[in-house]
Design a protein around this motif. Structure first.
Motif, PDB file in Angstrom:
ATOM      1  N   HIS A   1      -6.477   6.946  -2.962  1.00 27.02           N
ATOM      2  CA  HIS A   1      -6.535   7.915  -1.861  1.00 27.02           C
ATOM      3  C   HIS A   1      -7.625   7.537  -0.861  1.00 27.02           C
ATOM      4  O   HIS A   1      -7.421   7.617   0.356  1.00 27.02           O
ATOM      5  CB  HIS A   1      -6.804   9.315  -2.423  1.00 27.02           C
ATOM      6  CG  HIS A   1      -6.960  10.370  -1.383  1.00 27.02           C
ATOM      7  ND1 HIS A   1      -5.891  10.920  -0.704  1.00 27.02           N
ATOM      8  CD2 HIS A   1      -8.078  10.981  -0.883  1.00 27.02           C
ATOM      9  CE1 HIS A   1      -6.329  11.817   0.159  1.00 27.02           C
ATOM     10  NE2 HIS A   1      -7.649  11.879   0.068  1.00 27.02           N
TER      11      HIS A   1
ATOM     12  N   ALA B   1      -7.128   6.493   3.020  1.00 26.31           N
ATOM     13  CA  ALA B   1      -7.835   7.246   4.064  1.00 26.31           C
ATOM     14  C   ALA B   1      -8.825   6.378   4.843  1.00 26.31           C
ATOM     15  O   ALA B   1      -9.386   6.817   5.844  1.00 26.31           O
ATOM     16  CB  ALA B   1      -8.560   8.436   3.445  1.00 26.31           C
TER      17      ALA B   1
ATOM     18  N   THR C   1     -11.738   5.210   3.677  1.00 23.53           N
ATOM     19  CA  THR C   1     -13.119   5.559   3.365  1.00 23.53           C
ATOM     20  C   THR C   1     -13.926   4.289   3.089  1.00 23.53           C
ATOM     21  O   THR C   1     -13.555   3.483   2.248  1.00 23.53           O
ATOM     22  CB  THR C   1     -13.181   6.473   2.130  1.00 23.53           C
ATOM     23  OG1 THR C   1     -12.378   7.632   2.359  1.00 23.53           O
ATOM     24  CG2 THR C   1     -14.614   6.903   1.841  1.00 23.53           C
TER      25      THR C   1
ATOM     26  N   GLU D   1      -9.517  17.550  -3.133  1.00 17.29           N
ATOM     27  CA  GLU D   1      -9.011  16.189  -3.050  1.00 17.29           C
ATOM     28  C   GLU D   1      -8.368  15.787  -4.374  1.00 17.29           C
ATOM     29  O   GLU D   1      -7.291  15.166  -4.402  1.00 17.29           O
ATOM     30  CB  GLU D   1     -10.154  15.227  -2.710  1.00 17.29           C
ATOM     31  CG  GLU D   1      -9.708  13.829  -2.316  1.00 17.29           C
ATOM     32  CD  GLU D   1     -10.874  12.982  -1.855  1.00 17.29           C
ATOM     33  OE1 GLU D   1     -10.793  12.423  -0.750  1.00 17.29           O
ATOM     34  OE2 GLU D   1     -11.872  12.895  -2.605  1.00 17.29           O
TER      35      GLU D   1
END
Length: 275
Positions: free
Chosen positions: A28, A32, A34, A80
């Motif tokens: 994830h 995204a 990150t 999340e």
């Protein structure tokens, strides 16, 4: 002098389950975009945080304190985790396809109300939308499909606790789907009287006539249906006993949809089973 006490605790969850959730969180973060080093917790520690809330019902303030996080960040980390877990929950069509592939003799089906904190939301008639008159508390109605031995394979989105089980099942398209699979594969679904006259594929006990008595054959039929359907209580019990987060929800009741959807694949991971 310190006023706090440090102690060692053990979380009742398999190591592979925590590692799987950590991988989901890692993927994830990659999706995204990150950047490395921008999160206060690594993926595994975040996974443990989410599992502590799910399994032990640990307060968010306690999780924040234990991990040296602001409460707002802890909320974000929990949501999340719920999001990545819920993404793995099967939809209704997938769950029924798995049931077909497993050649199940029948399905079990029942509704359950997940207790929530009080929510003052009136329906169009002014009644309390989330108040369950049957259970005498606020909550959200969830419909659960299970295998013959009471293993949950699908959970529905949440509906207000005020709504009848049949109304909720109809809103989710369940009645049509279960009646169809019964007609096509001779895979009936035993239910309780809450789903009376919902279709030929749903087998419910015979209601005692007003001022009359059931025949011996009808009484025997009822014992069989109730005996088979009673196993479905195991599905609801598994979800609620395995995860304290599902015993009482203090969030917006609408979030029950994501919490229950996340609980199902988590349960499947722990027991290494789907159907």
């Amino acid at each position: 002098m310190s006023v706090s006490v440090t102690y060692t605790a053990v979380l009742e969850v398999k190591q592979p389950t925590a590692e799987h959730l950590a991988r989901l969180l890692r993927d994830h973060r990659i999706t995204a975009g990150t950047r490395e080093g921008r999160r206060a917790l690594g993926c595994f520690r975040q996974a443990v945080l989410v599992l502590r809330w799910f399994i032990d019902g640990t307060r968010l303030s306690q999780l924040a304190c234990d991990n040296g996080l602001p409460v707002s960040t802890t909320y974000r980390y929990r949501h999340e985790g719920l999001t990545v877990l819920a993404a793995g929950a099967p939809d209704l069509a997938t769950a029924l396809e798995r049931a077909k592939a497993a050649w199940l003799t029948h399905l079990n089906f029942d509704g359950t109300v997940i207790r929530t904190d009080r929510v003052a939301t009136p329906d169009p008639n002014g009644a309390d939308l989330w108040w369950s008159g049957k259970h005498k508390h606020h909550g959200g109605n969830m419909q659960v499909i299970a295998t013959p031995d009471g293993w949950p394979i699908w959970v529905s989105p949440v509906r207000p606790g005020r709504e009848h089980d049949t109304t909720c099942a109809r809103q989710h398209g369940l009645l049509h789907a279960l009646n169809r699979i019964a007609a096509e594969l001779d895979m009936p679904t035993p239910v309780d009287l809450g789903y009376e006259n919902a279709g030929d594929g749903l087998r419910h006990p015979v209601k005692k006539p007003a001022g009359g008595e059931l025949t011996e054959a009808q009484q025997t039929y009822n014992k069989v249906i109730r005996g088979i359907h009673g196993v479905c209580e195991r599905a609801n019990s598994l979800l609620k006993t395995a995860f304290k987060a599902l015993r009482r929800v203090s969030l917006d009741p609408i979030r029950l949809t994501k919490i229950a959807a996340a609980a199902l694949p988590l349960l499947h991971l722990e027991y290494d089973r789907t159907a």
